[in-house]
Design an enzyme around this catalytic site. Structure first.
Site, PDB file in Angstrom:
ATOM      1  N   THR A 260      -6.291   2.763  -4.641  1.00  7.67           N
ATOM      2  CA  THR A 260      -5.722   3.686  -5.621  1.00  7.67           C
ATOM      3  C   THR A 260      -4.762   2.953  -6.555  1.00  7.67           C
ATOM      4  O   THR A 260      -4.840   3.095  -7.780  1.00  7.67           O
ATOM      5  CB  THR A 260      -4.995   4.836  -4.893  1.00  7.67           C
ATOM      6  OG1 THR A 260      -5.894   5.416  -3.946  1.00  7.67           O
ATOM      7  CG2 THR A 260      -4.522   5.895  -5.856  1.00  7.67           C
TER       8      THR A 260
ATOM      9  N   CYS B 116      -4.489  -1.597  -1.748  1.00  7.74           N
ATOM     10  CA  CYS B 116      -4.635  -0.161  -1.953  1.00  7.74           C
ATOM     11  C   CYS B 116      -5.609   0.025  -3.107  1.00  7.74           C
ATOM     12  O   CYS B 116      -5.349  -0.476  -4.216  1.00  7.74           O
ATOM     13  CB  CYS B 116      -3.261   0.408  -2.310  1.00  7.74           C
ATOM     14  SG  CYS B 116      -3.285   2.157  -2.758  1.00  7.74           S
TER      15      CYS B 116
ATOM     16  N   CYS C 152     -11.136   2.984   0.342  1.00  5.61           N
ATOM     17  CA  CYS C 152      -9.707   3.241   0.549  1.00  5.61           C
ATOM     18  C   CYS C 152      -9.326   2.416   1.762  1.00  5.61           C
ATOM     19  O   CYS C 152     -10.047   2.408   2.768  1.00  5.61           O
ATOM     20  CB  CYS C 152      -9.472   4.726   0.822  1.00  5.61           C
ATOM     21  SG  CYS C 152      -7.810   5.111   1.425  1.00  5.61           S
ATOM     22  N   THR C 153      -8.198   1.705   1.668  1.00  3.03           N
ATOM     23  CA  THR C 153      -7.855   0.768   2.746  1.00  3.03           C
ATOM     24  C   THR C 153      -7.423   1.469   4.035  1.00  3.03           C
ATOM     25  O   THR C 153      -7.327   0.828   5.083  1.00  3.03           O
ATOM     26  CB  THR C 153      -6.757  -0.213   2.286  1.00  3.03           C
ATOM     27  OG1 THR C 153      -5.629   0.541   1.804  1.00  3.03           O
ATOM     28  CG2 THR C 153      -7.268  -1.125   1.189  1.00  3.03           C
ATOM     29  N   HIS C 154      -7.147   2.770   3.962  1.00  2.00           N
ATOM     30  CA  HIS C 154      -6.858   3.500   5.205  1.00  2.00           C
ATOM     31  C   HIS C 154      -8.127   3.684   6.058  1.00  2.00           C
ATOM     32  O   HIS C 154      -8.056   3.751   7.283  1.00  2.00           O
ATOM     33  CB  HIS C 154      -6.301   4.896   4.899  1.00  2.00           C
ATOM     34  CG  HIS C 154      -4.836   4.933   4.572  1.00  2.00           C
ATOM     35  ND1 HIS C 154      -4.323   4.481   3.386  1.00  2.00           N
ATOM     36  CD2 HIS C 154      -3.774   5.389   5.301  1.00  2.00           C
ATOM     37  CE1 HIS C 154      -3.007   4.661   3.385  1.00  2.00           C
ATOM     38  NE2 HIS C 154      -2.650   5.213   4.537  1.00  2.00           N
TER      39      HIS C 154
ATOM     40  N   ASP D 263       0.875  -1.175   0.000  1.00  2.00           N
ATOM     41  CA  ASP D 263       0.000   0.000   0.000  1.00  2.00           C
ATOM     42  C   ASP D 263       0.915   1.228   0.000  1.00  2.00           C
ATOM     43  O   ASP D 263       2.129   1.114   0.219  1.00  2.00           O
ATOM     44  CB  ASP D 263      -0.890  -0.003   1.258  1.00  2.00           C
ATOM     45  CG  ASP D 263      -1.840   1.201   1.307  1.00  2.00           C
ATOM     46  OD1 ASP D 263      -2.291   1.654   0.239  1.00  2.00           O
ATOM     47  OD2 ASP D 263      -2.119   1.700   2.413  1.00  2.00           O
ATOM     48  N   SER D 264       0.303   2.398  -0.168  1.00  2.00           N
ATOM     49  CA  SER D 264       1.077   3.634  -0.034  1.00  2.00           C
ATOM     50  C   SER D 264       1.530   3.837   1.408  1.00  2.00           C
ATOM     51  O   SER D 264       2.483   4.569   1.662  1.00  2.00           O
ATOM     52  CB  SER D 264       0.208   4.824  -0.439  1.00  2.00           C
ATOM     53  OG  SER D 264      -0.930   4.889   0.412  1.00  2.00           O
TER      54      SER D 264
ATOM     55  N   GLU E 272      -2.228   8.241   8.745  1.00  2.00           N
ATOM     56  CA  GLU E 272      -0.776   7.985   8.761  1.00  2.00           C
ATOM     57  C   GLU E 272      -0.147   8.538  10.043  1.00  2.00           C
ATOM     58  O   GLU E 272       0.882   8.047  10.496  1.00  2.00           O
ATOM     59  CB  GLU E 272      -0.107   8.653   7.545  1.00  2.00           C
ATOM     60  CG  GLU E 272      -0.347   7.934   6.231  1.00  2.00           C
ATOM     61  CD  GLU E 272       0.381   6.598   6.124  1.00  2.00           C
ATOM     62  OE1 GLU E 272       1.561   6.517   6.492  1.00  2.00           O
ATOM     63  OE2 GLU E 272      -0.261   5.628   5.674  1.00  2.00           O
TER      64      GLU E 272
ATOM     65  N   TYR F 118      -1.043   8.462  -2.180  1.00  2.00           N
ATOM     66  CA  TYR F 118      -1.136   8.179  -3.613  1.00  2.00           C
ATOM     67  C   TYR F 118      -2.351   8.893  -4.226  1.00  2.00           C
ATOM     68  O   TYR F 118      -2.354   9.196  -5.412  1.00  2.00           O
ATOM     69  CB  TYR F 118      -1.348   6.672  -3.839  1.00  2.00           C
ATOM     70  CG  TYR F 118      -0.119   5.794  -3.847  1.00  2.00           C
ATOM     71  CD1 TYR F 118       1.157   6.286  -3.596  1.00  2.00           C
ATOM     72  CD2 TYR F 118      -0.254   4.430  -4.120  1.00  2.00           C
ATOM     73  CE1 TYR F 118       2.262   5.443  -3.613  1.00  2.00           C
ATOM     74  CE2 TYR F 118       0.847   3.583  -4.147  1.00  2.00           C
ATOM     75  CZ  TYR F 118       2.098   4.080  -3.893  1.00  2.00           C
ATOM     76  OH  TYR F 118       3.184   3.239  -3.915  1.00  2.00           O
ATOM     77  N   GLY F 119      -3.385   9.083  -3.415  1.00  3.97           N
ATOM     78  CA  GLY F 119      -4.685   9.524  -3.933  1.00  3.97           C
ATOM     79  C   GLY F 119      -4.675  10.751  -4.832  1.00  3.97           C
ATOM     80  O   GLY F 119      -5.347  10.770  -5.858  1.00  3.97           O
TER      81      GLY F 119
HETATM   82  N1  DGL Z   1      -4.800   3.186   1.044  1.00  4.16           N
HETATM   83  C1  DGL Z   1      -4.855   3.619  -0.300  1.00  4.16           C
HETATM   84  C2  DGL Z   1      -6.164   3.331  -0.975  1.00  4.16           C
HETATM   85  O1  DGL Z   1      -6.757   2.334  -0.658  1.00  4.16           O
HETATM   86  C3  DGL Z   1      -4.153   4.873  -0.688  1.00  4.16           C
HETATM   87  C4  DGL Z   1      -4.458   6.125   0.002  1.00  4.16           C
HETATM   88  C5  DGL Z   1      -3.499   7.195  -0.442  1.00  4.16           C
HETATM   89  O2  DGL Z   1      -2.294   6.956  -0.391  1.00  4.16           O
HETATM   90  O3  DGL Z   1      -3.967   8.249  -0.874  1.00  4.16           O
HETATM   91  O4  DGL Z   1      -6.613   4.042  -1.844  1.00  4.16           O
END
Ligand code: DGL
Length: 267
Positions: A76, A74, A185-187, A11-12, A153, A43-44
Site C-alpha cells: 500500500t 508494504c 499485501c505483506t500481511h 510497514d503499517s 495484527e 493503511y489499505g
Molecule cells: N502490509 C501492507 C500492504 O502490504 C498494508 C496493509 C494495511 O495496512 O492495510 O499493503
C-alpha cells in the site's frame, strides 16, 4: 554512509515482518531497523495521499537514525509513495513492493490468476502499470479481503473469522479457475497455510518477499553498501503503537522474540 549502517524496513504493522524474515535469511549480517506504524494500521482503506504523508515521515525518521537503504515493506505504501519517496530523499536507495503479477502471468496454465491486496494498492498507478505490462493475455481476478489485516495484527492466523474472510475472497476465484494467487499485501503471507488449505494443491501461492530480499542484496552490492561483517546483524523493532502488543506477536510471526520500543512521529 558506512557498510554497518542499518537497513530501514517499514510497514503499517506486522506485515513487513514477512519481508524482514526473508532479508534476515538472505542477508544475515545486515543490521536492521523495523518500524511498524501501528498507530495508523490499516493503511489499505486510507486515501493514498495520507499514506504518502505517513511514509514520508517514517522515511525521514529512518534516515535520521542512519538507514543506508529503506525497504518499503508494504504494498500500500509502495503504491502510494514509492516515487515520491525517491524524489524527496534522492540520496537514499528505496526498495519497494510490486504485486507479483509477472511471475503469476508467466507461470499460469489456466490463464486465470488471483491477486489479494488492499483497496489502496488496487487504486494505485503501480498496480495499473503492472497489469498493463505483464498481464495482457491473462485474466486477473482481484479481492481486497476486508478485515484480514486486522485479524493478522491480532495474531489470528487460523481463526474461524480469518478463514471466513479468505473463503469469501478465494471461493469465487477458484470457481473461475485460478491456478496462481499473488500475495499483494505483506500481511497475507502469514496466512499462507490457511490459503493453501482453502485453495488446494492446484493453486500456487506467490509471495514476492524472497525476490524483494534479493533486490535489497543487489542494490547494496551495486552501491558498495553491503555489510562486510561476519557476525549476525542486530534487529531493532520500533512501533508507533503498543510495543507490548508487537513484542508478544514476534514469536508467533518470526519464531523469535525481540525488544520493541515505542516511537512518536510527527504525523
Ligand atoms: N502490509 C501492507 C500492504 O502490504 C498494508 C496493509 C494495511 O495496512 O492495510 O499493503
Amino acid at each position: 554512509m558506512n557498510n554497518i549502517a542499518p537497513i530501514g524496513i517499514f510497514d503499517s504493522g506486522v506485515g513487513g515482518l514477512s519481508v524482514l524474515h526473508q532479508i534476515r535469511r538472505q542477508l544475515p549480517a545486515e543490521n536492521l531497523i523495523f518500524l511498524a506504524d501501528q498507530a495508523h494500521v490499516p493503511y489499505g482503506p486510507r486515501p493514498l495521499e495520507q499514506v504518502r504523508q505517513f511514509s514520508e515521515e517514517i522515511s525521514r525518521s529512518l534516515i535520521s537514525q542512519g538507514a543506508k537503504l529503506i525497504v518499503v515493506a508494504c504494498n500500500t505504501a509502495s503504491a502510494a509513495a514509492l516515487h515520491h519517496l525517491r524524489a524527496t530523499f534522492p540520496d537514499t536507495p528505496f526498495v519497494g513492493m510490486e504485486p507479483a503479477v509477472k511471475p503469476a502471468a508467466e507461470r499460469t496454465l489456466s490463464g486465470v490468476v488471483g491477486v489479494l491486496a488492499t483497496p489502496a494498492t488496487f487504486q494505485g498507478k503501480l498496480y495499473a502499470s503492472v497489469i498493463e505490462r505483464f498481464a495482457r493475455d491473462v485474466t486477473v481476478l482481484q479481492a481486497t479481503c476486508p478485515g484480514l489485516v486486522s485479524q493478522i495484527e491480532n495474531g489470528e492466523l487460523d481463526s474461524d473469522a480469518t478463514r471466513a474472510i479468505l473463503e469469501n475472497a478465494l471461493h469465487p476465484m477458484i470457481a473461475r479457475g485460478i491456478d496462481r494467487v499473488v500475495m499483494g499485501c505483506t500481511h497475507y503471507p502469514f496466512v499462507i497455510p490457511l490459503i493453501k488449505e482453502i485453495s488446494g494443491p492446484e493453486v500456487e501461492v506467490i509471495d514476492p518477499a524472497p525476490a524483494v530480499a534479493r533486490q535489497v542484496g543487489s542494490v547494496l552490492l551495486a552501491r558498495g553498501l553491503a555489510s562486510t561483517e561476519s557476525a549476525l546483524g542486530a534487529v531493532q523493532y520500533l512501533t508507533t503503537g503498543n510495543p507490548h502488543k508487537l513484542s508478544s506477536l514476534l514469536p508467533l510471526l518470526l519464531g523469535e522474540s525481540g525488544q520493541v520500543q515505542h516511537i512518536q512521529l510527527d504525523t
